[in-house]
Design a protein around this motif. Structure first.
Motif, PDB file in Angstrom:
ATOM      1  N   ASP A 315      45.867  30.783  37.965  1.00 36.83           N
ATOM      2  CA  ASP A 315      46.740  31.308  39.026  1.00 36.83           C
ATOM      3  C   ASP A 315      45.854  32.028  40.038  1.00 36.83           C
ATOM      4  O   ASP A 315      45.873  33.246  40.167  1.00 36.83           O
ATOM      5  CB  ASP A 315      47.784  32.252  38.420  1.00 36.83           C
ATOM      6  CG  ASP A 315      48.943  32.513  39.371  1.00 36.83           C
ATOM      7  OD1 ASP A 315      48.887  32.026  40.514  1.00 36.83           O
ATOM      8  OD2 ASP A 315      49.888  33.204  38.968  1.00 36.83           O
ATOM      9  N   TYR A 316      45.111  31.247  40.777  1.00 36.69           N
ATOM     10  CA  TYR A 316      44.011  31.739  41.592  1.00 36.69           C
ATOM     11  C   TYR A 316      44.436  32.813  42.592  1.00 36.69           C
ATOM     12  O   TYR A 316      43.934  33.943  42.560  1.00 36.69           O
ATOM     13  CB  TYR A 316      43.361  30.553  42.313  1.00 36.69           C
ATOM     14  CG  TYR A 316      42.082  30.884  43.043  1.00 36.69           C
ATOM     15  CD1 TYR A 316      40.853  30.759  42.405  1.00 36.69           C
ATOM     16  CD2 TYR A 316      42.103  31.304  44.366  1.00 36.69           C
ATOM     17  CE1 TYR A 316      39.677  31.056  43.071  1.00 36.69           C
ATOM     18  CE2 TYR A 316      40.930  31.601  45.035  1.00 36.69           C
ATOM     19  CZ  TYR A 316      39.728  31.473  44.382  1.00 36.69           C
ATOM     20  OH  TYR A 316      38.565  31.771  45.046  1.00 36.69           O
ATOM     21  N   GLU A 317      45.360  32.476  43.510  1.00 34.85           N
ATOM     22  CA  GLU A 317      45.708  33.401  44.579  1.00 34.85           C
ATOM     23  C   GLU A 317      46.393  34.651  44.055  1.00 34.85           C
ATOM     24  O   GLU A 317      46.117  35.763  44.508  1.00 34.85           O
ATOM     25  CB  GLU A 317      46.601  32.689  45.607  1.00 34.85           C
ATOM     26  CG  GLU A 317      45.892  31.585  46.375  1.00 34.85           C
ATOM     27  CD  GLU A 317      44.691  32.088  47.166  1.00 34.85           C
ATOM     28  OE1 GLU A 317      44.707  33.269  47.586  1.00 34.85           O
ATOM     29  OE2 GLU A 317      43.743  31.312  47.370  1.00 34.85           O
ATOM     30  N   SER A 318      47.296  34.482  43.091  1.00 37.67           N
ATOM     31  CA  SER A 318      47.983  35.639  42.509  1.00 37.67           C
ATOM     32  C   SER A 318      46.994  36.557  41.800  1.00 37.67           C
ATOM     33  O   SER A 318      47.071  37.793  41.909  1.00 37.67           O
ATOM     34  CB  SER A 318      49.067  35.168  41.539  1.00 37.67           C
ATOM     35  OG  SER A 318      49.684  36.268  40.916  1.00 37.67           O
ATOM     36  N   LEU A 320      43.801  36.857  42.456  1.00 41.80           N
ATOM     37  CA  LEU A 320      42.971  37.502  43.480  1.00 41.80           C
ATOM     38  C   LEU A 320      43.663  38.748  44.030  1.00 41.80           C
ATOM     39  O   LEU A 320      43.040  39.813  44.178  1.00 41.80           O
ATOM     40  CB  LEU A 320      42.676  36.512  44.604  1.00 41.80           C
ATOM     41  CG  LEU A 320      41.913  37.062  45.823  1.00 41.80           C
ATOM     42  CD1 LEU A 320      40.563  37.621  45.391  1.00 41.80           C
ATOM     43  CD2 LEU A 320      41.739  35.982  46.871  1.00 41.80           C
ATOM     44  N   THR A 321      44.946  38.630  44.318  1.00 41.48           N
ATOM     45  CA  THR A 321      45.703  39.760  44.846  1.00 41.48           C
ATOM     46  C   THR A 321      45.752  40.918  43.849  1.00 41.48           C
ATOM     47  O   THR A 321      45.502  42.076  44.212  1.00 41.48           O
ATOM     48  CB  THR A 321      47.138  39.331  45.198  1.00 41.48           C
ATOM     49  OG1 THR A 321      47.089  38.295  46.180  1.00 41.48           O
ATOM     50  CG2 THR A 321      47.944  40.498  45.740  1.00 41.48           C
ATOM     51  N   TYR A 347      35.110  31.024  42.701  1.00 38.02           N
ATOM     52  CA  TYR A 347      35.807  32.304  42.805  1.00 38.02           C
ATOM     53  C   TYR A 347      34.898  33.518  42.856  1.00 38.02           C
ATOM     54  O   TYR A 347      35.307  34.583  43.317  1.00 38.02           O
ATOM     55  CB  TYR A 347      36.834  32.478  41.694  1.00 38.02           C
ATOM     56  CG  TYR A 347      36.313  32.659  40.301  1.00 38.02           C
ATOM     57  CD1 TYR A 347      35.698  33.838  39.906  1.00 38.02           C
ATOM     58  CD2 TYR A 347      36.457  31.662  39.351  1.00 38.02           C
ATOM     59  CE1 TYR A 347      35.243  34.016  38.616  1.00 38.02           C
ATOM     60  CE2 TYR A 347      36.002  31.830  38.057  1.00 38.02           C
ATOM     61  CZ  TYR A 347      35.395  33.013  37.698  1.00 38.02           C
ATOM     62  OH  TYR A 347      34.941  33.177  36.413  1.00 38.02           O
ATOM     63  N   ARG A 350      34.720  35.405  46.083  1.00 38.19           N
ATOM     64  CA  ARG A 350      35.943  36.027  46.580  1.00 38.19           C
ATOM     65  C   ARG A 350      36.498  37.100  45.659  1.00 38.19           C
ATOM     66  O   ARG A 350      37.128  38.049  46.112  1.00 38.19           O
ATOM     67  CB  ARG A 350      37.030  34.965  46.791  1.00 38.19           C
ATOM     68  CG  ARG A 350      36.731  33.959  47.899  1.00 38.19           C
ATOM     69  CD  ARG A 350      37.950  33.078  48.138  1.00 38.19           C
ATOM     70  NE  ARG A 350      39.108  33.850  48.593  1.00 38.19           N
ATOM     71  CZ  ARG A 350      40.347  33.383  48.580  1.00 38.19           C
ATOM     72  NH1 ARG A 350      40.590  32.161  48.113  1.00 38.19           N
ATOM     73  NH2 ARG A 350      41.348  34.133  49.000  1.00 38.19           N
TER      74      ARG A 350
END
Length: 450
Positions: A315-318, A320-321, A347, A350
């Motif tokens: 769940d990459y974007e979640s 990251l947040t 990743y 980032r």
């Protein structure tokens, strides 16, 4: 009855190899072989490939297809004409080997398959090194029920994931062992509420100075009846029963409480706590962590949360947040079991992580596997390029320590220094270890130079 039907034709699946069946076809094939068998043995093998899904998450479906194609071709070349297999998922393959002279042949087959699949290969220009493990269930020893045999092979594959051979033959006592854990979900909930669990601490050592700079919090539980529960089993029970968040918060608060005590005793060490996947999805997690830090008065810089590499990828974007919000608290973030996926470059640039924890599997084989040694070296070099700390777990001998130091690793933990200790035992260990370092330093300062 289905079991009395003739064996299904593998040619009905136009995309399959000459040994490949669908899931249902393989089950029917197994039933048929069990029903017709008289004196010969039949083996069910369940093989799990740990990396296909993680690689797929970064470089797309084509790579998973390439891996499947590679394994299909390999099995097609290794298996006998009578053998069949099916993909139960991208990471799980079930094989049925009928008409064996004895059970030893199933072990030889597993060893041969593992040996071939451990060799690296290229999938869509990416180097791939699978790390499969195989569970084996044998007929007629384990009965004539196809479903039971499949279940036994699955249990055996989970056991195989933890041993050095990479395979495990299911034994009746394995079933007894699993039954021993029945009912523990209720007992675990009671134990958390009654504060009957324990957190132990394994020292993490600066490889250059020898100082203990941090420790990892590890859960321990002696269930009713004086049953010592394996920590991995405990976590598995908690995840399956929805207790994992409650358990994690209990571990976090207990670890911070002990860390606060250590700091008051001039034992200045950081604390690492494992964060399960479900916990990272809790939007209130940053507030929960901050509240725990405030309650126990531990500086945020002393806390490291360890997250698994697969969690980040899935769940990459979640992720990251959430990790960015956690990092804003001032805590440290560590990628646990690093090296078991293929997402590192995607990743690391980032994600706000400060540490890479090298998987114990690579450390354990570092002297016997050139690939593992090169992989560890690559991870350490990669970390330096991103200004990250590296820590190796499972360091059990001086030879491994020396090699990791030469490769540039920053921290180590393992039996070379200490097993996981209770809070009181950790205090005694830390003082003795620090005193020993001081004596060594004094000896070095007064030794005349030649």
């Amino acid at each position: 009855m289905i079991g009395h039907n003739p064996p299904p034709s593998h040619q009905s699946n136009t995309t399959a190899t000459r040994h490949q069946l669908t899931h249902n076809q393989l089950v029917n094939f197994l039933r048929f072989e069990i029903d017709k068998a008289e004196t010969s043995a039949t083996a069910v093998l369940i093989m799990k490939l740990r990396r296909a899904k993680r690689l797929d998450a970064i470089i797309g479906d084509t790579s998973t297809q390439s891996i499947n194609h590679y394994t299909d071709q390999l099995l097609d070349n290794l298996l006998r004409d009578a053998d069949r297999y099916a993909h139960f998922s991208d990471e799980e393959i079930c094989l049925v080997l009928p008409d064996l002279a004895n059970n030893a042949q199933s072990i030889l087959a597993a060893i041969k398959i593992l040996s071939e699949l451990h060799k690296s290969f290229i999938a869509d220009d990416y180097p791939v090194m699978l790390r499969p493990h195989i569970g084996i269930a044998n007929f007629p020893e384990l009965g004539r029920d196809a479903g039971q045999l499949l279940m036994y092979a699955d249990i055996a594959s989970d056991i195989a994931a933890t041993n050095e051979q990479g395979y495990h033959v299911y034994q009746p006592e394995d079933r007894i062992k699993t039954e021993t854990y029945s009912g523990l979900d209720i007992e675990l909930g009671k134990a958390i509420k009654a504060n009957e669990l324990h957190v132990h601490y394994q020292p993490q050592i600066n490889i250059q100075t020898g100082r203990c700079v941090s420790m990892e919090a590890l859960i321990r539980w002696t269930a009713p009846g004086q049953r010592v529960i394996n920590p991995a089993t405990l976590i598995d029970i908690a995840e399956k029963t929805g207790l994992i968040n409650t358990l994690t918060l209990w571990i976090l608060n207990t670890a911070l409480r002990h860390t606060a005590t250590f700091l008051k005793m001039s034992i200045d060490v950081g604390i690492s706590v494992n964060l399960p996947p479900k916990m990272l999805k809790d939007k209130e997690l940053p507030q929960i962590v901050q509240q725990a830090l405030d309650i126990w008065g531990v500086p945020a810089s002393h806390l490291t949360l360890e997250i698994t590499e697969s969690l980040v990828i899935d769940d990459y974007e979640s992720s990251l947040t959430m990790l960015s919000r956690l990092r804003e608290l001032g805590i440290r973030l560590s990628i646990d079991d690093f090296g078991t996926g293929y997402s590192s470059l995607a990743y690391l640039k980032r994600f706000p992580v400060q540490e890479l924890k090298i998987d114990i599997l690579f450390i354990r084989n570092i002297h016997n596997s050139r690939e593992d040694k090169n992989l560890v070296r690559t991870i350490i070099d990669l970390a330096k390029n991103f200004n990250l700390t590296t820590i190796a777990e499972g360091v059990e001998d001086q030879e491994t320590f020396d090699l990791l130091r030469d490769l540039g690793c920053d921290l180590v933990q393992g039996f070379l220094y200490s097993r996981a200790l209770s809070d009181t035992d950790f205090i005694n260990w830390y003082r003795q270890h620090t005193l020993a370092l001081h004596v060594i330093s004094l000896d070095a300062s007064i030794t005349p130079k030649s």
